[in-house]
Design an enzyme around this catalytic site. Sequence first.
Site, mmCIF file in Angstrom:
data_model
loop_
_atom_site.group_PDB
_atom_site.id
_atom_site.type_symbol
_atom_site.label_atom_id
_atom_site.label_comp_id
_atom_site.label_asym_id
_atom_site.label_seq_id
_atom_site.Cartn_x
_atom_site.Cartn_y
_atom_site.Cartn_z
ATOM 1 C CD GLU A 241 63.862 -29.154 7.140
ATOM 2 O OE1 GLU A 241 64.295 -29.529 6.058
ATOM 3 O OE2 GLU A 241 63.773 -29.618 7.821
ATOM 4 C CG HIS B 270 67.301 -19.812 9.478
ATOM 5 N ND1 HIS B 270 66.864 -19.624 9.902
ATOM 6 C CD2 HIS B 270 67.587 -21.554 9.173
ATOM 7 C CE1 HIS B 270 65.954 -20.071 10.021
ATOM 8 N NE2 HIS B 270 66.153 -21.197 9.395
ATOM 9 N NE ARG C 99 65.994 -21.804 5.491
ATOM 10 C CZ ARG C 99 66.905 -23.249 6.122
ATOM 11 N NH1 ARG C 99 68.292 -23.006 5.405
ATOM 12 N NH2 ARG C 99 66.996 -24.369 6.910
ATOM 13 C CG HIS D 144 72.455 -20.974 7.491
ATOM 14 N ND1 HIS D 144 71.954 -21.337 9.705
ATOM 15 C CD2 HIS D 144 70.869 -22.187 6.890
ATOM 16 C CE1 HIS D 144 71.265 -23.013 9.312
ATOM 17 N NE2 HIS D 144 71.544 -23.140 8.068
ATOM 18 N NE ARG E 80 71.173 -24.881 2.559
ATOM 19 C CZ ARG E 80 71.138 -24.767 4.032
ATOM 20 N NH1 ARG E 80 71.382 -26.527 4.115
ATOM 21 N NH2 ARG E 80 70.872 -24.544 4.676
HETATM 22 C C1 LIG Z 1 72.477 -24.604 13.144
HETATM 23 C C2 LIG Z 1 72.902 -25.198 11.210
HETATM 24 C C3 LIG Z 1 71.832 -25.738 11.386
HETATM 25 C C4 LIG Z 1 72.216 -26.549 9.751
HETATM 26 N N1 LIG Z 1 70.824 -26.861 9.849
HETATM 27 C C5 LIG Z 1 71.048 -28.189 8.612
HETATM 28 C C6 LIG Z 1 69.719 -29.125 8.475
HETATM 29 O O1 LIG Z 1 69.131 -29.258 9.006
HETATM 30 N N2 LIG Z 1 70.203 -30.087 7.536
HETATM 31 C C7 LIG Z 1 71.124 -29.708 6.447
HETATM 32 O O2 LIG Z 1 71.044 -30.366 5.180
HETATM 33 N N3 LIG Z 1 72.019 -28.810 6.696
HETATM 34 C C8 LIG Z 1 72.380 -27.911 7.812
HETATM 35 N N4 LIG Z 1 73.613 -27.365 7.729
HETATM 36 C C9 LIG Z 1 73.875 -26.514 6.640
HETATM 37 C C10 LIG Z 1 75.373 -27.716 7.334
HETATM 38 O O3 LIG Z 1 75.147 -28.349 9.026
HETATM 39 C C11 LIG Z 1 76.415 -27.378 6.367
HETATM 40 O O4 LIG Z 1 76.524 -27.301 5.291
HETATM 41 C C12 LIG Z 1 77.013 -28.768 6.333
HETATM 42 O O5 LIG Z 1 77.391 -30.056 7.536
HETATM 43 C C13 LIG Z 1 78.839 -28.475 5.674
HETATM 44 O O6 LIG Z 1 79.265 -30.001 6.006
HETATM 45 P P1 LIG Z 1 81.059 -29.315 5.605
HETATM 46 O O7 LIG Z 1 81.183 -30.987 5.653
HETATM 47 O O8 LIG Z 1 81.388 -29.621 4.175
HETATM 48 O O9 LIG Z 1 81.628 -28.533 6.059
HETATM 49 P P2 LIG Z 1 81.595 -28.733 8.323
HETATM 50 O O10 LIG Z 1 80.495 -29.835 8.684
HETATM 51 O O11 LIG Z 1 81.403 -27.348 8.448
HETATM 52 O O12 LIG Z 1 82.868 -29.459 8.450
HETATM 53 C C14 LIG Z 1 84.007 -28.126 8.318
HETATM 54 C C15 LIG Z 1 85.295 -28.977 9.085
HETATM 55 O O13 LIG Z 1 86.383 -27.851 8.553
HETATM 56 C C16 LIG Z 1 87.482 -28.435 9.642
HETATM 57 N N5 LIG Z 1 88.225 -26.404 9.226
HETATM 58 C C17 LIG Z 1 88.165 -25.563 8.873
HETATM 59 N N6 LIG Z 1 89.105 -24.780 8.790
HETATM 60 C C18 LIG Z 1 89.703 -25.198 8.517
HETATM 61 C C19 LIG Z 1 91.360 -24.973 8.957
HETATM 62 N N7 LIG Z 1 91.967 -23.977 8.378
HETATM 63 N N8 LIG Z 1 91.924 -26.289 9.266
HETATM 64 C C20 LIG Z 1 91.876 -27.385 9.547
HETATM 65 N N9 LIG Z 1 90.170 -28.090 9.962
HETATM 66 C C21 LIG Z 1 89.412 -26.538 9.299
HETATM 67 C C22 LIG Z 1 86.661 -28.085 10.757
HETATM 68 O O14 LIG Z 1 86.785 -27.500 12.185
HETATM 69 C C23 LIG Z 1 85.668 -28.801 10.892
HETATM 70 O O15 LIG Z 1 85.674 -29.912 10.939
HETATM 71 C C24 LIG Z 1 73.126 -25.951 9.009
HETATM 72 C C25 LIG Z 1 74.328 -25.259 9.470
HETATM 73 C C26 LIG Z 1 74.329 -24.927 10.683
HETATM 74 C C27 LIG Z 1 75.034 -23.884 11.023
#
Ligand SMILES: Cc1cc2nc3c(=O)[nH]c(=O)nc-3n(C[C@H](O)[C@H](O)[C@H](O)COP(=O)(O)OP(=O)(O)OC[C@H]3O[C@@H](n4cnc5c(N)ncnc54)[C@H](O)[C@@H]3O)c2cc1C
Length: 532
Positions: A124, A242, A288, A350, A385
Amino acid sequence: MRWYDGSITGTLEQLNTDFLVVGAGVAGLRAAIELSSVGRVLVIAKDSLRESASEYAQGGIAAALSNDDRIALHEQDTLLAGDGLCEPDAVHSLVASGPAAIEQLIHWGAEFDREDGRLLFAREGAHSRSRVLHAHGDSTGQEIARTLYQRAASFPSIEFRSFAAMIDLTVGSSGAVTGSMVWDAAAGTRVEVRARAVLLATGGFGRVFRDTTNPDVATGDGVAAAFRAGAEIADLEFVQFHPTALKIPGAPRFLVSEALRGEGGRLINTAGDRFMARYHPMGELAPRDVVSRGIVSELRRTGAEHVWLDLTHLNAADRIRTRFPRIYETCLRYGINIGIQPIPVSPAAHYSMGGIRTDLEGRTSIAGLFAAGEVACTGVHGANRMASNSLLEGVVFGERAGRAMREQWSAATSAGPRVVETFPEIAEPALRLLAWEHCGVLRSGTDLQRAIELLDVKTSPREGAARADYELRNLHTVAGLIARCALARRESRGAHYRTDYPEKRPEFQTHSTIWLGGDVEFVQFKSSAKTA
Ligand SMILES: Cc1cc2nc3c(=O)[nH]c(=O)nc-3n(C[C@H](O)[C@H](O)[C@H](O)COP(=O)(O)OP(=O)(O)OC[C@H]3O[C@@H](n4cnc5c(N)ncnc54)[C@H](O)[C@@H]3O)c2cc1C
């Protein structure tokens, strides 16, 4: 393999737990597993357990595991992408932990794509080697979340609640976090959850902007609640846009992975010109932020709403369908067969590089409060990132935060007095449009100043406030913080671009930080977060 149904509801009562994990994406789930052996863990998610950015991550997860790769190369690529602002210790921790983290996921049942039994690695943007593992073509995040959830759910000490939204952190008289107020949607009431330590794993804040690839839950609740509680917030001006999100009226801004440009996809404006070579010698494969700026400049020049991402010249409809099944199916649902028709795309917010400042163990500047994943700012991504590093960040720093929380055995004290809550008088679409237009891909001092003025709206208490009201309050807080940090950073670096300061300036090779009631300051990160 069994998958979870995504909702575990049931009325929450006022309760005490040992550890409260807010968020059920990869970071929260990984931390919960780490905590499972030392106490009761409550994992809450404000929507279904499956509604997270993790669930939507397509491209993959990066780790130096292929034969021609080395940790030092992954490290070097990440530092370069971060444009002078990465914290070297954080980067080293991330990439050095990568191979073991992947092996553990495989051990727990994650099924990454293979050929003849050997793991497949994709290449990538900004990666000098093919090091991105993927699952089911383009459903990598879903596979990792499924694996972590199943592992976490196997421990009786971990309890899950969906549709339970953290409203605010509770802070005791000593200044330590004592738990959280939670909006229990099933009962339509607020509940106080007390815990010895709280982990914020609430993900990003893409919903601040009109156009975003992020799910509805990404409203910056973690950053806003931590800020209100007095935590140090860092680098909020660095928002990755993005370049290619689907742009069809009425359709979600679904991410169309850059891997499609990697396959040879071309960007064409509505006048039929392949324009990217005018903006960067690497054309469509430029970083990006450069591609996003190229597209936004074209949109401003032509007045169009989108450009086209065109794969039709490749004559590879079958290969595209099997390599990118999720993108293929989603576009088809909105009437676009990507093998034979160009895709309308434009940039969308993004990923947030900034967030709640933490050390490498997830400790914030407030006792009892930890953060991991996209909501945290360890400095690992610097100003930009590198693709596929954030799923790895969630897994690696989620584990580290969980481990650090195990040592947090302070007695849970009662919360301090409740503060009267006020809510901004601004409609959500207006706020998101304002952020998009004034704090988006191309920024200027005049626009950012204007954003700050427009966000200075009246706030008032609201009877019967519910989740949407709390989210709006958080979006408003985060939008204001982004505008203030972006205004203070009078240079262009990484994902932050100022039309009035288009160059990088050495005096800004530092992190922006901000505290409640304070101004933006530029500081070097030390190895651990400041203590309030
Ligand atoms: C479309 C898309 C594609 C992506 N592709 C990639 C990829 O290919 N590779 C990569 O490395 N990264 C990718 N990313 C980025 C990556 O997915 C995220 O940075 C990562 O998954 C974040 O993980 P996290 O556990 O920090 O948060 P998240 O997975 O966003 O989880 C957040 C959690 O917090 C909860 N939450 C939020 N606010 C509250 C609240 N007030 N009370 C209770 N719960 C709450 C939500 O309900 C959820 O359960 C992508 C992101 C997107 C949007």
